[in-house]
Scaffold this motif. Structure first.
Motif, PDB file in Angstrom:
ATOM      1  N   GLY A  66    -152.066 -48.408 -18.115  1.00  0.00           N
ATOM      2  CA  GLY A  66    -152.331 -46.971 -18.172  1.00  0.00           C
ATOM      3  C   GLY A  66    -151.912 -46.368 -19.494  1.00  0.00           C
ATOM      4  O   GLY A  66    -152.599 -45.501 -20.039  1.00  0.00           O
ATOM      5  N   LEU A  67    -150.792 -46.859 -20.026  1.00  0.00           N
ATOM      6  CA  LEU A  67    -150.299 -46.373 -21.320  1.00  0.00           C
ATOM      7  C   LEU A  67    -151.274 -46.726 -22.439  1.00  0.00           C
ATOM      8  O   LEU A  67    -151.607 -45.886 -23.274  1.00  0.00           O
ATOM      9  CB  LEU A  67    -148.931 -46.962 -21.612  1.00  0.00           C
ATOM     10  N   TYR A  68    -151.751 -47.964 -22.439  1.00  0.00           N
ATOM     11  CA  TYR A  68    -152.668 -48.406 -23.496  1.00  0.00           C
ATOM     12  C   TYR A  68    -154.011 -47.687 -23.408  1.00  0.00           C
ATOM     13  O   TYR A  68    -154.594 -47.331 -24.431  1.00  0.00           O
ATOM     14  CB  TYR A  68    -152.877 -49.911 -23.438  1.00  0.00           C
ATOM     15  N   THR A 126    -149.154 -44.600 -13.403  1.00  0.00           N
ATOM     16  CA  THR A 126    -148.481 -45.839 -13.825  1.00  0.00           C
ATOM     17  C   THR A 126    -147.291 -45.616 -14.742  1.00  0.00           C
ATOM     18  O   THR A 126    -146.736 -46.585 -15.250  1.00  0.00           O
ATOM     19  CB  THR A 126    -149.481 -46.762 -14.547  1.00  0.00           C
ATOM     20  N   HIS A 127    -146.851 -44.376 -14.955  1.00  0.00           N
ATOM     21  CA  HIS A 127    -145.770 -44.125 -15.906  1.00  0.00           C
ATOM     22  C   HIS A 127    -144.407 -44.460 -15.311  1.00  0.00           C
ATOM     23  O   HIS A 127    -144.247 -44.599 -14.096  1.00  0.00           O
ATOM     24  CB  HIS A 127    -145.820 -42.692 -16.416  1.00  0.00           C
ATOM     25  N   ASP A 128    -143.403 -44.550 -16.177  1.00  0.00           N
ATOM     26  CA  ASP A 128    -142.041 -44.903 -15.778  1.00  0.00           C
ATOM     27  C   ASP A 128    -141.124 -43.689 -15.675  1.00  0.00           C
ATOM     28  O   ASP A 128    -139.903 -43.838 -15.636  1.00  0.00           O
ATOM     29  CB  ASP A 128    -141.441 -45.895 -16.785  1.00  0.00           C
ATOM     30  N   ASN A 129    -141.673 -42.499 -15.668  1.00  0.00           N
ATOM     31  CA  ASN A 129    -140.933 -41.266 -15.452  1.00  0.00           C
ATOM     32  C   ASN A 129    -139.961 -40.917 -16.587  1.00  0.00           C
ATOM     33  O   ASN A 129    -138.902 -40.357 -16.341  1.00  0.00           O
ATOM     34  CB  ASN A 129    -140.190 -41.327 -14.114  1.00  0.00           C
ATOM     35  N   THR A 130    -140.333 -41.220 -17.825  1.00  0.00           N
ATOM     36  CA  THR A 130    -139.523 -40.778 -18.959  1.00  0.00           C
ATOM     37  C   THR A 130    -140.053 -39.434 -19.447  1.00  0.00           C
ATOM     38  O   THR A 130    -141.189 -39.050 -19.148  1.00  0.00           O
ATOM     39  CB  THR A 130    -139.549 -41.793 -20.115  1.00  0.00           C
TER      40      THR A 130
END
Length: 182
Positions: A66-68, A126-130
């Motif tokens: 998702g980031l890419y 899909t993020h890691d919550n930062t």
């Protein structure tokens, strides 16, 4: 000596673009074609750049797909917005067909807005919550909403334009008087 001969060699009737208060590249750049809702292009440019910068700050990810995808879309959106803005704000607009520029802008805005929304949604799932990821998602969603808003204004403007009517076919009178099975 006459005043005309004294000043004739040193003054110009129409100074070129490199002379005067707007010189250099600024003489070729104008925002006069960005009227009304087209000023949203500047906001799209800034929001997509901010989304890209916030995404680039992310140092680690668990699900990186998702980031890419968001990285690719936000960078592409920024570059496409910059390209359209350059066309509208420089003399390049005068060298191309304005109808083709508007048509290209119409479809680029629609496509970019939809893909940016999908990329923001994918990244949000899909993020890691930062903090950097959340900021990138917020800027991505705002950018996609701006693209969709501009597209809706463009669509409304396009629907208001009068469409050329096709010429009515002229019927020949001689065929009307002939019998059908002759």
């Amino acid at each position: 000596m006459e005043n005309g001969q004294v000043y004739r060699a040193t003054t110009e009737a129409h100074p070129g673009p490199g002379i005067g208060p707007r010189s250099g590249l600024a003489a070729y750049f104008t925002l006069s074609r960005l009227t009304g809702f087209r000023r949203l292009k500047l906001l799209e440019l800034v929001l997509s750049l901010l989304a890209f910068i916030c995404e680039e700050v992310v140092s680690q990810c668990t699900l990186c797909g998702g980031l890419y995808f968001f990285e690719f879309v936000s960078c592409s959106a920024f570059l496409l917005s910059l390209l359209i803005l350059v066309v509208y704000c420089t003399p390049l607009y005068d060298r191309v067909d304005p109808a083709k520029v508007k048509s290209s802008d119409f479809f680029i805005t629609l496509g970019t807005g939809l893909v940016f929304f999908v990329a923001s949604l994918t990244f949000a799932l899909t993020h890691d919550n930062t903090i950097a990821e959340i900021a990138a998602i917020v800027f991505g969603m705002l950018a996609s909403l701006t693209y969709v808003a501009e597209f809706s204004f463009m669509l409304r403007e396009k629907l208001k334009e009068p469409r050329p009517r096709k010429g009515e076919a002229t019927m020949r009178r001689e065929h009307l008087t002939e019998p059908l099975n002759a």
